[in-house]
Design a protein around this motif. Structure first.
Motif, PDB file in Angstrom:
ATOM      1  N   HIS A  70     -30.458  15.167  -2.361  1.00  0.00           N
ATOM      2  CA  HIS A  70     -30.038  13.855  -2.500  1.00  0.00           C
ATOM      3  C   HIS A  70     -29.444  13.288  -1.228  1.00  0.00           C
ATOM      4  CE1 HIS A  70     -30.776  13.939  -6.636  1.00  0.00           C
ATOM      5  NE2 HIS A  70     -30.411  14.954  -6.679  1.00  0.00           N
ATOM      6  N   SER A  71     -29.552  14.010   0.028  1.00  0.00           N
ATOM      7  CA  SER A  71     -28.785  13.638   1.129  1.00  0.00           C
ATOM      8  C   SER A  71     -29.365  12.171   1.731  1.00  0.00           C
ATOM      9  CB  SER A  71     -28.621  14.640   2.110  1.00  0.00           C
ATOM     10  OG  SER A  71     -30.037  15.185   2.737  1.00  0.00           O
ATOM     11  N   ASN A  72     -30.295  12.027   1.594  1.00  0.00           N
ATOM     12  CA  ASN A  72     -31.301  10.924   2.115  1.00  0.00           C
ATOM     13  C   ASN A  72     -30.870   9.590   1.162  1.00  0.00           C
ATOM     14  OD1 ASN A  72     -32.623  12.341   3.608  1.00  0.00           O
ATOM     15  ND2 ASN A  72     -34.649  11.957   2.817  1.00  0.00           N
ATOM     16  N   ASP A  73     -30.137   9.691   0.049  1.00  0.00           N
ATOM     17  CA  ASP A  73     -29.390   8.447  -0.581  1.00  0.00           C
ATOM     18  C   ASP A  73     -28.242   7.803   0.086  1.00  0.00           C
ATOM     19  OD1 ASP A  73     -28.277   6.748  -2.322  1.00  0.00           O
ATOM     20  OD2 ASP A  73     -28.045   8.048  -3.959  1.00  0.00           O
ATOM     21  N   GLU A  74     -28.276   6.689   0.606  1.00  0.00           N
ATOM     22  CA  GLU A  74     -27.028   6.361   1.473  1.00  0.00           C
ATOM     23  C   GLU A  74     -25.823   6.113   0.637  1.00  0.00           C
ATOM     24  OE1 GLU A  74     -26.700   2.084   2.247  1.00  0.00           O
ATOM     25  OE2 GLU A  74     -28.729   1.918   1.125  1.00  0.00           O
ATOM     26  N   TYR A  75     -25.793   6.243  -1.021  1.00  0.00           N
ATOM     27  CA  TYR A  75     -24.615   6.291  -1.555  1.00  0.00           C
ATOM     28  C   TYR A  75     -24.306   7.706  -2.260  1.00  0.00           C
ATOM     29  CZ  TYR A  75     -25.997   1.275  -1.533  1.00  0.00           C
ATOM     30  OH  TYR A  75     -26.377  -0.020  -1.291  1.00  0.00           O
TER      31      TYR A  75
ATOM     32  N   ARG B 140     -27.944  15.048   6.848  1.00  0.00           N
ATOM     33  CA  ARG B 140     -28.661  13.738   7.151  1.00  0.00           C
ATOM     34  C   ARG B 140     -28.952  13.712   8.487  1.00  0.00           C
ATOM     35  NH1 ARG B 140     -24.565  10.152   3.927  1.00  0.00           N
ATOM     36  NH2 ARG B 140     -25.717  10.040   1.845  1.00  0.00           N
ATOM     37  N   LEU B 141     -27.921  14.193   9.412  1.00  0.00           N
ATOM     38  CA  LEU B 141     -28.328  14.276  11.034  1.00  0.00           C
ATOM     39  C   LEU B 141     -29.372  15.173  11.338  1.00  0.00           C
ATOM     40  CD1 LEU B 141     -24.705  14.024  12.352  1.00  0.00           C
ATOM     41  CD2 LEU B 141     -26.537  12.268  12.552  1.00  0.00           C
ATOM     42  N   LYS B 142     -29.380  16.418  10.757  1.00  0.00           N
ATOM     43  CA  LYS B 142     -30.416  17.227  11.180  1.00  0.00           C
ATOM     44  C   LYS B 142     -31.888  16.719  10.489  1.00  0.00           C
ATOM     45  CE  LYS B 142     -31.772  21.985  10.548  1.00  0.00           C
ATOM     46  NZ  LYS B 142     -31.445  23.400  10.083  1.00  0.00           N
TER      47      LYS B 142
ATOM     48  N   LYS C 217     -44.602   4.961  17.337  1.00  0.00           N
ATOM     49  CA  LYS C 217     -43.190   4.208  17.529  1.00  0.00           C
ATOM     50  C   LYS C 217     -42.730   3.893  16.321  1.00  0.00           C
ATOM     51  CE  LYS C 217     -44.723   1.925  21.696  1.00  0.00           C
ATOM     52  NZ  LYS C 217     -44.800   0.961  22.718  1.00  0.00           N
ATOM     53  N   VAL C 218     -41.128   3.794  16.373  1.00  0.00           N
ATOM     54  CA  VAL C 218     -40.755   3.802  14.861  1.00  0.00           C
ATOM     55  C   VAL C 218     -39.269   3.137  15.236  1.00  0.00           C
ATOM     56  CG1 VAL C 218     -39.473   5.858  14.971  1.00  0.00           C
ATOM     57  CG2 VAL C 218     -39.767   4.683  13.144  1.00  0.00           C
ATOM     58  N   GLN C 219     -38.757   2.321  14.685  1.00  0.00           N
ATOM     59  CA  GLN C 219     -37.499   1.720  14.905  1.00  0.00           C
ATOM     60  C   GLN C 219     -36.464   2.754  14.496  1.00  0.00           C
ATOM     61  OE1 GLN C 219     -36.484  -2.212  14.556  1.00  0.00           O
ATOM     62  NE2 GLN C 219     -38.077  -3.061  15.538  1.00  0.00           N
ATOM     63  N   ILE C 220     -35.644   3.023  15.209  1.00  0.00           N
ATOM     64  CA  ILE C 220     -34.512   3.979  14.972  1.00  0.00           C
ATOM     65  C   ILE C 220     -33.725   3.480  13.713  1.00  0.00           C
ATOM     66  CG2 ILE C 220     -32.358   5.273  15.899  1.00  0.00           C
ATOM     67  CD1 ILE C 220     -33.743   5.213  18.661  1.00  0.00           C
ATOM     68  N   ALA C 221     -33.231   2.307  13.755  1.00  0.00           N
ATOM     69  CA  ALA C 221     -32.524   1.716  12.451  1.00  0.00           C
ATOM     70  C   ALA C 221     -33.318   2.086  11.228  1.00  0.00           C
ATOM     71  CB  ALA C 221     -32.268   0.287  12.581  1.00  0.00           C
ATOM     72  N   THR C 222     -34.658   1.836  11.102  1.00  0.00           N
ATOM     73  CA  THR C 222     -35.490   1.951   9.921  1.00  0.00           C
ATOM     74  C   THR C 222     -35.514   3.374   9.745  1.00  0.00           C
ATOM     75  OG1 THR C 222     -36.929   0.192  10.623  1.00  0.00           O
ATOM     76  CG2 THR C 222     -37.848   1.658   9.027  1.00  0.00           C
ATOM     77  N   LEU C 223     -35.874   4.259  10.796  1.00  0.00           N
ATOM     78  CA  LEU C 223     -35.693   5.646  10.304  1.00  0.00           C
ATOM     79  C   LEU C 223     -34.396   6.213   9.879  1.00  0.00           C
ATOM     80  CD1 LEU C 223     -37.588   8.148  10.621  1.00  0.00           C
ATOM     81  CD2 LEU C 223     -36.737   8.530  12.964  1.00  0.00           C
ATOM     82  N   ALA C 224     -33.270   5.742  10.522  1.00  0.00           N
ATOM     83  CA  ALA C 224     -31.991   6.139   9.926  1.00  0.00           C
ATOM     84  C   ALA C 224     -31.651   5.589   8.554  1.00  0.00           C
ATOM     85  CB  ALA C 224     -30.834   5.486  10.905  1.00  0.00           C
ATOM     86  N   TYR C 225     -32.048   4.479   8.148  1.00  0.00           N
ATOM     87  CA  TYR C 225     -31.797   4.189   6.786  1.00  0.00           C
ATOM     88  C   TYR C 225     -32.661   4.875   5.923  1.00  0.00           C
ATOM     89  CZ  TYR C 225     -31.673   1.002   2.783  1.00  0.00           C
ATOM     90  OH  TYR C 225     -31.525   0.663   1.652  1.00  0.00           O
ATOM     91  N   GLN C 226     -33.892   5.485   6.295  1.00  0.00           N
ATOM     92  CA  GLN C 226     -34.488   6.208   5.563  1.00  0.00           C
ATOM     93  C   GLN C 226     -33.822   7.681   5.075  1.00  0.00           C
ATOM     94  OE1 GLN C 226     -38.246   7.057   7.425  1.00  0.00           O
ATOM     95  NE2 GLN C 226     -39.148   4.926   6.992  1.00  0.00           N
ATOM     96  N   PHE C 227     -33.020   8.066   6.055  1.00  0.00           N
ATOM     97  CA  PHE C 227     -32.310   9.440   5.973  1.00  0.00           C
ATOM     98  C   PHE C 227     -30.881   9.385   5.539  1.00  0.00           C
ATOM     99  CE2 PHE C 227     -36.009  10.420   7.965  1.00  0.00           C
ATOM    100  CZ  PHE C 227     -36.262  11.845   7.710  1.00  0.00           C
ATOM    101  N   GLY C 228     -30.534   8.090   4.896  1.00  0.00           N
ATOM    102  CA  GLY C 228     -29.082   7.807   4.313  1.00  0.00           C
ATOM    103  C   GLY C 228     -28.090   7.094   5.179  1.00  0.00           C
ATOM    104  N   PHE C 229     -28.479   6.644   6.298  1.00  0.00           N
ATOM    105  CA  PHE C 229     -27.517   6.078   7.147  1.00  0.00           C
ATOM    106  C   PHE C 229     -27.565   4.562   6.721  1.00  0.00           C
ATOM    107  CE2 PHE C 229     -28.279   9.933   9.284  1.00  0.00           C
ATOM    108  CZ  PHE C 229     -27.161  10.421   9.442  1.00  0.00           C
ATOM    109  N   SER C 230     -26.650   3.879   6.645  1.00  0.00           N
ATOM    110  CA  SER C 230     -26.566   2.258   6.380  1.00  0.00           C
ATOM    111  C   SER C 230     -26.211   1.636   7.587  1.00  0.00           C
ATOM    112  CB  SER C 230     -25.761   2.050   5.109  1.00  0.00           C
ATOM    113  OG  SER C 230     -24.363   2.449   5.318  1.00  0.00           O
TER     114      SER C 230
END
Length: 88
Positions: free
Chosen positions: A17-22, A58-60, A75-88
């Motif tokens: 569940h770590s990819n869930d930002e909540y 999450r970071l790993k 090419k990927v937007q870092i913010a988009t990728l970060a959001y996918q891994f639970g970072f808001s």
């Protein structure tokens, strides 16, 4: 031995569940049916902190995905990728 099995169960839930930002320690307690205090104690006995472990997982995962996209030349937007891994 009991604490080891509890820790293993909690780690499985964290990985699932770590990819869930909540997802946080309270949500882990709710999902596992284990009290927040018991979770804190089990992690402390292992020399860990639960919130730090969630963040570490999450970071790993994020850094692995970022590295894979770099290797593929994608090419990927870092913010988009970060959001996918639970970072808001």
């Amino acid at each position: 031995l009991y604490e080891g099995k509890v820790l293993q169960h909690l780690m499985q839930l964290i990985h699932q569940h770590s990819n869930d930002e909540y997802f946080n320690v309270q949500r882990l307690a709710d999902m596992s049916g284990i009290s927040l205090r018991t979770i804190q104690r089990v992690f402390a006995e292992a020399g860990l902190q639960c919130a730090d472990m969630i963040q570490s997982v999450r970071l790993k995962r994020f850094t692995q995905a970022l590295h894979q996209t770099k290797q593929c030349g994608t090419k990927v937007q870092i913010a988009t990728l970060a959001y996918q891994f639970g970072f808001s």
